[in-house]
Scaffold this motif. Structure first.
Motif, PDB file in Angstrom:
ATOM      1  N   ALA A  42      22.632  19.843  45.767  1.00 49.71           N
ATOM      2  CA  ALA A  42      23.622  20.582  45.673  1.00 49.71           C
ATOM      3  C   ALA A  42      23.343  21.822  46.747  1.00 49.71           C
ATOM      4  CB  ALA A  42      23.557  21.212  44.348  1.00 49.71           C
ATOM      5  N   CYS A  43      22.365  22.183  47.104  1.00 52.23           N
ATOM      6  CA  CYS A  43      22.175  23.200  48.157  1.00 52.23           C
ATOM      7  C   CYS A  43      22.647  22.762  49.573  1.00 52.23           C
ATOM      8  CB  CYS A  43      20.705  23.609  48.134  1.00 52.23           C
ATOM      9  SG  CYS A  43      20.334  24.671  49.407  1.00 52.23           S
ATOM     10  N   PHE A  44      22.383  21.561  49.852  1.00 53.33           N
ATOM     11  CA  PHE A  44      22.609  20.932  50.967  1.00 53.33           C
ATOM     12  C   PHE A  44      23.979  20.256  51.309  1.00 53.33           C
ATOM     13  CE2 PHE A  44      17.850  21.554  51.597  1.00 53.33           C
ATOM     14  CZ  PHE A  44      18.051  22.512  52.622  1.00 53.33           C
ATOM     15  N   VAL A  45      24.430  20.027  50.073  1.00 52.53           N
ATOM     16  CA  VAL A  45      25.978  19.665  50.238  1.00 52.53           C
ATOM     17  C   VAL A  45      26.941  20.710  50.471  1.00 52.53           C
ATOM     18  CG1 VAL A  45      27.759  19.041  48.625  1.00 52.53           C
ATOM     19  CG2 VAL A  45      25.796  17.627  48.546  1.00 52.53           C
ATOM     20  N   GLU A  46      26.500  22.115  49.939  1.00 48.87           N
ATOM     21  CA  GLU A  46      27.001  23.277  50.135  1.00 48.87           C
ATOM     22  C   GLU A  46      26.790  23.557  51.791  1.00 48.87           C
ATOM     23  OE1 GLU A  46      26.852  26.144  47.228  1.00 48.87           O
ATOM     24  OE2 GLU A  46      26.759  27.730  48.728  1.00 48.87           O
ATOM     25  N   ARG A  47      25.743  23.360  52.082  1.00 52.05           N
ATOM     26  CA  ARG A  47      25.434  23.689  53.607  1.00 52.05           C
ATOM     27  C   ARG A  47      26.092  22.641  54.524  1.00 52.05           C
ATOM     28  NH1 ARG A  47      21.601  25.819  57.217  1.00 52.05           N
ATOM     29  NH2 ARG A  47      22.344  25.440  59.325  1.00 52.05           N
ATOM     30  N   ALA A  48      26.415  21.644  54.054  1.00 49.13           N
ATOM     31  CA  ALA A  48      27.316  20.301  54.593  1.00 49.13           C
ATOM     32  C   ALA A  48      28.672  20.826  54.898  1.00 49.13           C
ATOM     33  CB  ALA A  48      27.286  19.274  54.180  1.00 49.13           C
ATOM     34  N   LYS A  49      29.260  21.658  53.955  1.00 49.91           N
ATOM     35  CA  LYS A  49      30.400  22.178  53.856  1.00 49.91           C
ATOM     36  C   LYS A  49      30.555  23.418  54.689  1.00 49.91           C
ATOM     37  CE  LYS A  49      31.695  20.819  48.817  1.00 49.91           C
ATOM     38  NZ  LYS A  49      32.042  21.575  47.757  1.00 49.91           N
ATOM     39  N   VAL A  50      29.446  24.145  54.805  1.00 56.12           N
ATOM     40  CA  VAL A  50      29.518  25.162  55.865  1.00 56.12           C
ATOM     41  C   VAL A  50      29.454  24.668  57.114  1.00 56.12           C
ATOM     42  CG1 VAL A  50      27.991  27.085  56.605  1.00 56.12           C
ATOM     43  CG2 VAL A  50      28.468  26.851  54.267  1.00 56.12           C
ATOM     44  N   GLU A  51      28.741  23.647  57.504  1.00 49.94           N
ATOM     45  CA  GLU A  51      28.618  22.992  58.853  1.00 49.94           C
ATOM     46  C   GLU A  51      30.159  22.584  59.264  1.00 49.94           C
ATOM     47  OE1 GLU A  51      24.720  23.816  59.869  1.00 49.94           O
ATOM     48  OE2 GLU A  51      26.395  23.067  61.084  1.00 49.94           O
ATOM     49  N   LYS A  52      30.591  21.877  58.356  1.00 46.08           N
ATOM     50  CA  LYS A  52      31.898  21.280  58.509  1.00 46.08           C
ATOM     51  C   LYS A  52      33.083  22.320  58.807  1.00 46.08           C
ATOM     52  CE  LYS A  52      35.361  17.899  56.607  1.00 46.08           C
ATOM     53  NZ  LYS A  52      35.717  16.931  55.432  1.00 46.08           N
ATOM     54  N   SER A  98      28.837  16.321  62.757  1.00 42.59           N
ATOM     55  CA  SER A  98      27.956  15.284  62.592  1.00 42.59           C
ATOM     56  C   SER A  98      26.734  15.729  61.696  1.00 42.59           C
ATOM     57  CB  SER A  98      27.155  14.736  63.845  1.00 42.59           C
ATOM     58  OG  SER A  98      26.298  13.861  63.897  1.00 42.59           O
ATOM     59  N   ILE A  99      26.297  16.928  61.600  1.00 38.29           N
ATOM     60  CA  ILE A  99      25.224  17.396  60.820  1.00 38.29           C
ATOM     61  C   ILE A  99      25.902  17.398  59.543  1.00 38.29           C
ATOM     62  CG2 ILE A  99      24.177  19.595  60.144  1.00 38.29           C
ATOM     63  CD1 ILE A  99      23.934  20.308  63.399  1.00 38.29           C
ATOM     64  N   SER A 100      26.987  17.734  59.388  1.00 34.98           N
ATOM     65  CA  SER A 100      27.538  18.043  57.854  1.00 34.98           C
ATOM     66  C   SER A 100      27.612  16.586  57.422  1.00 34.98           C
ATOM     67  CB  SER A 100      29.135  18.466  58.052  1.00 34.98           C
ATOM     68  OG  SER A 100      29.615  18.334  56.623  1.00 34.98           O
ATOM     69  N   GLN A 101      27.827  15.368  57.910  1.00 34.24           N
ATOM     70  CA  GLN A 101      28.141  14.002  57.538  1.00 34.24           C
ATOM     71  C   GLN A 101      26.755  13.722  57.243  1.00 34.24           C
ATOM     72  OE1 GLN A 101      30.773  12.614  56.688  1.00 34.24           O
ATOM     73  NE2 GLN A 101      30.031  10.493  56.455  1.00 34.24           N
ATOM     74  N   SER A 102      25.617  13.833  58.014  1.00 33.17           N
ATOM     75  CA  SER A 102      24.236  13.451  57.923  1.00 33.17           C
ATOM     76  C   SER A 102      23.585  14.176  56.736  1.00 33.17           C
ATOM     77  CB  SER A 102      23.698  13.458  58.940  1.00 33.17           C
ATOM     78  OG  SER A 102      23.182  14.980  59.480  1.00 33.17           O
ATOM     79  N   LEU A 103      24.050  15.298  56.503  1.00 30.22           N
ATOM     80  CA  LEU A 103      23.507  15.934  55.225  1.00 30.22           C
ATOM     81  C   LEU A 103      23.749  15.374  53.999  1.00 30.22           C
ATOM     82  CD1 LEU A 103      23.380  19.668  56.503  1.00 30.22           C
ATOM     83  CD2 LEU A 103      21.283  18.240  56.071  1.00 30.22           C
ATOM     84  N   VAL A 104      25.108  14.743  54.141  1.00 32.01           N
ATOM     85  CA  VAL A 104      25.672  14.382  52.869  1.00 32.01           C
ATOM     86  C   VAL A 104      25.233  12.840  52.530  1.00 32.01           C
ATOM     87  CG1 VAL A 104      27.734  13.732  51.464  1.00 32.01           C
ATOM     88  CG2 VAL A 104      27.286  15.995  52.638  1.00 32.01           C
ATOM     89  N   THR A 105      25.499  12.101  53.695  1.00 32.28           N
ATOM     90  CA  THR A 105      25.182  10.682  53.504  1.00 32.28           C
ATOM     91  C   THR A 105      24.028  10.138  53.597  1.00 32.28           C
ATOM     92  OG1 THR A 105      25.760  10.383  55.790  1.00 32.28           O
ATOM     93  CG2 THR A 105      27.637  10.217  54.275  1.00 32.28           C
ATOM     94  N   ASP A 106      23.094  10.774  54.624  1.00 31.02           N
ATOM     95  CA  ASP A 106      21.722  10.344  54.950  1.00 31.02           C
ATOM     96  C   ASP A 106      20.769  11.104  53.885  1.00 31.02           C
ATOM     97  OD1 ASP A 106      22.075  10.112  58.510  1.00 31.02           O
ATOM     98  OD2 ASP A 106      22.916   8.960  56.924  1.00 31.02           O
TER      99      ASP A 106
END
Length: 387
Positions: A42-52, A98-106
């Motif tokens: 949950a923490c890094f999904v939220e960070r992915a949204k910030v990156e996006k 790209s960071i946003s995508q990798s945090l979620v998918t990878d």
């Protein structure tokens, strides 16, 4: 991996791993580790949204100002320098996207897959590891808990007999001082006191026997509990190692720049992540929730007679009226340890011999003088006349 809990209570011995039922912290560590995985995702999904969002804002800023700059009357190297800001910004926007995508998918999928594999569930019983640990700990602790319960019952019975004996001794003392009481009645009182003493000795023998039984079982109990605990430690070690790799992998996604100020920030973060040490974490857990915790191993708790609070105002008044001083004093021996609560009270150890210089008053206190020369009050029922 369970998050580090709050500081241990003031008296950790009462919450020790060895006490009945207190192994639950280790059992619950599995649930805490599972929840930590959920929190991590949950923490890094939220960070992915910030990156996006940041990538989108960078792109919008670049597009807006690029069109404005294109219409401005600049030329040559100055124009190319200004336009280079927008080009690098577009590249940075793509990188953050790209960071946003990798945090979620990878990383997110990696943790989710590992979590599902690592935390199998048992129907109607929650996590299998928690169920197995709880069952094993409970089975290992059951005989120990029963012995502790019997030991506590023996202790209570012994202390009650001590109280009865003390009451009988006080009654016998009063009878001996009563010249009007018949010898037959005094004899009965003495016999009652002897029976109380005999019963006290019997209950103490049972108490000591029960303590011996508990003490002899302790090594086996510790061996079984530690074996189960070490199995739990091995599972937690795997979780710590895996999540350490996840953190380092996430770090590799986020550390995108060679700017010295930013590099310093990520270098500090990297050092912190590299400082994750499974041995230190496991050692901390062991000392605060496992076998390394301090505990109160069972031992004989001697009974101490009650002490009445000395009413100094009343005593001072009595002393003004009459002061029954004993010439030369009488040697007495301490039966128990006593620590004076006031400055005018004596403190002594069991077996210590000193002088009684005043008879016992109606509050149960005497005045005495220690071998050091200190004079003060002490409870009369804490001493006996020395031979």
């Amino acid at each position: 991996m369970a998050s580090l809990p709050k500081e241990p209570p003031e008296d950790p011995k009462k919450e020790s791993f060895w006490m009945p039922g207190k192994y639950v912290n280790t059992v619950h560590r599995t649930e805490h580790s599972y929840q930590a995985c959920n929190d991590l995702m949950a923490c890094f999904v939220e960070r992915a949204k910030v990156e996006k969002q940041y990538a989108q804002q960078l792109s919008q800023w670049s597009s807006k100002w690029k069109s404005i700059v294109d219409s401005r009357p600049l030329y040559g190297s100055l124009m190319r320098a200004w336009q280079c800001f927008f080009t690098s910004t577009e590249r940075l926007s793509e990188l953050h996207s790209s960071i946003s995508q990798s945090l979620v998918t990878d990383e997110g999928q990696r943790v989710k897959t590992w979590q599902k594999k690592t935390f199998p569930r048992k129907i109607f019983c929650g996590f299998k590891e928690s169920y197995d640990n709880n069952t094993s700990f409970s089975r290992a602790q059951k005989p120990w808990s029963k012995k502790l319960t019997k030991l506590e019952s023996a202790r209570v019975a012994y202390h009650k007999c001590c109280q009865k004996e003390q009451a009988a001794m006080d009654k016998e003392k009063q009878a001996n001082e009563n010249s009007e009481m018949s010898p037959e009645k005094k004899q009965k009182i003495m016999e009652a006191r002897e029976r109380a003493t005999e019963e006290k000795e019997k209950t103490r023998e049972r108490y000591e026997k029960m303590l011996e039984d508990v003490s002899s079982y302790t090594p086996r109990y510790m061996e079984e509990m530690e074996a189960i605990f070490e199995q739990s430690q091995e599972e937690e070690k795997k979780r710590i190692s895996f999540l350490r790799e996840v953190f380092l992998s996430i770090h590799s996604h986020l550390d995108i720049t060679n700017n010295e100020s930013v590099k310093a920030v990520y270098s500090e973060l990297h050092d912190t992540l590299m400082a994750i040490n499974d041995q230190d974490d496991l050692k901390w857990w062991k000392n605060n929730h496992g076998p390394g915790m301090p505990t109160d191993w069972p031992k004989i708790q001697e009974w101490l007679p009650p002490v009445k609070k000395l009413n100094r105002k009343k005593r001072d008044q009595k002393r003004k009226e009459s002061r029954p001083v004993m010439i030369g004093g009488v040697k007495v021996r301490a039966l128990y340890d006593y620590v004076g609560e006031e400055t005018d009270e004596l403190s002594f150890k069991s077996g210590e011999v000193f002088l009684k210089v005043e008879e016992e008053d109606d509050q149960g206190w005497c005045r005495g003088v220690l071998s050091t020369g200190k004079e003060g009050f002490y409870p009369a029922n804490y001493v006996e006349v020395a031979e």
